[in-house]
Design a protein around this motif. Sequence first.
Motif, PDB file in Angstrom:
ATOM      1  N   THR A 166       0.804  -1.226   0.000  1.00 14.29           N
ATOM      2  CA  THR A 166       0.000   0.000   0.000  1.00 14.29           C
ATOM      3  C   THR A 166       0.835   1.275   0.000  1.00 14.29           C
ATOM      4  O   THR A 166       0.305   2.369  -0.150  1.00 14.29           O
ATOM      5  N   GLU A 167       2.142   1.137   0.147  1.00 17.19           N
ATOM      6  CA  GLU A 167       3.030   2.304   0.154  1.00 17.19           C
ATOM      7  C   GLU A 167       4.103   2.141  -0.918  1.00 17.19           C
ATOM      8  O   GLU A 167       4.543   1.022  -1.209  1.00 17.19           O
ATOM      9  N   TRP A 168       4.531   3.247  -1.492  1.00 16.02           N
ATOM     10  CA  TRP A 168       5.624   3.192  -2.459  1.00 16.02           C
ATOM     11  C   TRP A 168       6.911   2.742  -1.764  1.00 16.02           C
ATOM     12  O   TRP A 168       7.218   3.214  -0.657  1.00 16.02           O
ATOM     13  N   MET A 300       4.628   5.856  -9.999  1.00 13.49           N
ATOM     14  CA  MET A 300       5.425   6.028  -8.783  1.00 13.49           C
ATOM     15  C   MET A 300       6.859   6.426  -9.117  1.00 13.49           C
ATOM     16  O   MET A 300       7.385   6.081 -10.183  1.00 13.49           O
ATOM     17  N   PRO A 301       7.507   7.158  -8.215  1.00 10.35           N
ATOM     18  CA  PRO A 301       8.888   7.594  -8.445  1.00 10.35           C
ATOM     19  C   PRO A 301       9.887   6.477  -8.219  1.00 10.35           C
ATOM     20  O   PRO A 301       9.562   5.428  -7.654  1.00 10.35           O
ATOM     21  N   SER A 359       0.036  24.636 -12.771  1.00  5.59           N
ATOM     22  CA  SER A 359      -0.096  23.619 -11.736  1.00  5.59           C
ATOM     23  C   SER A 359       0.289  22.260 -12.305  1.00  5.59           C
ATOM     24  O   SER A 359       0.380  22.081 -13.527  1.00  5.59           O
ATOM     25  N   LEU A 360       0.491  21.302 -11.422  1.00  3.35           N
ATOM     26  CA  LEU A 360       0.844  19.959 -11.864  1.00  3.35           C
ATOM     27  C   LEU A 360      -0.345  19.295 -12.540  1.00  3.35           C
ATOM     28  O   LEU A 360      -1.501  19.571 -12.194  1.00  3.35           O
ATOM     29  N   PRO A 366      -0.819  12.419  -6.927  1.00  4.34           N
ATOM     30  CA  PRO A 366      -0.185  11.599  -5.882  1.00  4.34           C
ATOM     31  C   PRO A 366       1.224  12.064  -5.540  1.00  4.34           C
ATOM     32  O   PRO A 366       1.660  11.953  -4.382  1.00  4.34           O
ATOM     33  N   TYR A 367       1.958  12.578  -6.523  1.00  2.83           N
ATOM     34  CA  TYR A 367       3.293  13.118  -6.257  1.00  2.83           C
ATOM     35  C   TYR A 367       3.187  14.334  -5.348  1.00  2.83           C
ATOM     36  O   TYR A 367       3.961  14.503  -4.391  1.00  2.83           O
TER      37      TYR A 367
END
Length: 437
Positions: A166-168, A300-301, A359-360, A366-367
């Motif tokens: 659930t987490e990067w 995700m990064p 803006s993004l 999410p980032y």
Amino acid sequence: MNRRTVLAIAVGAALMLAGCTGTGGTSKGADAKAPVDPSKVSGTITVLTQRTDLVQDGTMKKYAAEFNKTYPKVKVEFQALTNYETEVKIRMNTENYGDVLMIPAVIKKNDYPKFFASLGTEAERSKKYRFTDFTAVDGKVYGQSPIGVTPGFVYNKKVWRDAGITEWPTTPAEFIADLKAIKTKTDAVPYYTNFAAQWPLTSWTYVNGSVHCDTQATTELAEGDPWAKGSDLRVGDKLLYDIVHDGLAEKDPTTTNWEESKPRLAKGEIATEWLGTWAIIQYQDAAKQAGTDPDDIGFMPFPAQVDGKFCAVVSPDYNQAVNVHSKHKEAARAWVDWFTDKSGYDKDNLALSPLKNSSLPTVLKPYEDAGVKLIELDDSAGARVKLLDDESEVGIYKPDYRQDLVDLARGAKKGDLDGFLDDLGKKWTDAQQTVGS
């Protein structure tokens, strides 16, 4: 052109080569001035583009129609080139390479004034736009990208959740552990290399800068060993090696299929691919066509943090420029400015706007929520890096060496990882002794 709407990578940058055989540029120092009165700008301009898909489906024609609401006396014609780099390189041996074109990666940066008209000074344009240093020569800017892109992992969020994640991941080791969980708990291929398509492997170069959140990462390529212990490229290449070596990628990389990978990831048959923001909309479209939820497509990064924060490098896509020989420079400049500022091309591609006050895009929400730091690399040493890449024959912007890396990891090539990367570093640093600054 589905495989690369940006990046070189997409990506703007993914096709960086050194040298140019073109000899068509002879004028130097010409300017393409911004129009003062749109109603007085006239002429027919030809815009060269790699976006064959947007020309074929009529999207570019719709952009031109909107442009004509502001510039009614300018007629815009498009020429879509399937093999853009090769075809434009040939054309640039003459003066006939359109009025507006994307700057081919094959052109040496210092030669931009021979082929393209200036859009203004870097000091002035950098107040409004990102990425101005990527096309600046002697204080003048010769191109402007209409979008910015950042590399990252496109992934199926449902598959990752089904594996209990659930987490990067914040480190390469955590990333590997997560892929192992996906392999154990789901039926998905944890990671897909897109080895056969070749070009996606070049995206791994754009790990550079993210690992240590270093805006001088390009300068360090020019001055040091890109594969020194702990360096960004070594960290990225080791992660790719470990993925394949640990059996977390497809069984036979030579049978991968880029187009098929999109619906497969959308349906959860593939969990993860390293690409860029430009790919998100293609995977979401694939989800719609497959009848699955587009919101399952995540981004995700790279799994590395500095002071508890992820970093992601933002780079330009292809930069639009005005042909220095164009007979309608004012109309061509009008198109470049309008397409960058007003067309909505960035939003249509879920991409970052080059306007600093923007803006993004929603796909990077999410980032924003996670506090990911977006950085731009100083490209002042970019021209030297291209020369070093050519002289060393390493090819950091080509797929060959990472295909060799994948083959090494899966046992199809003899050797060990440290020896392989050290050899690349020696070739690179040897070239530094022969290539001038």
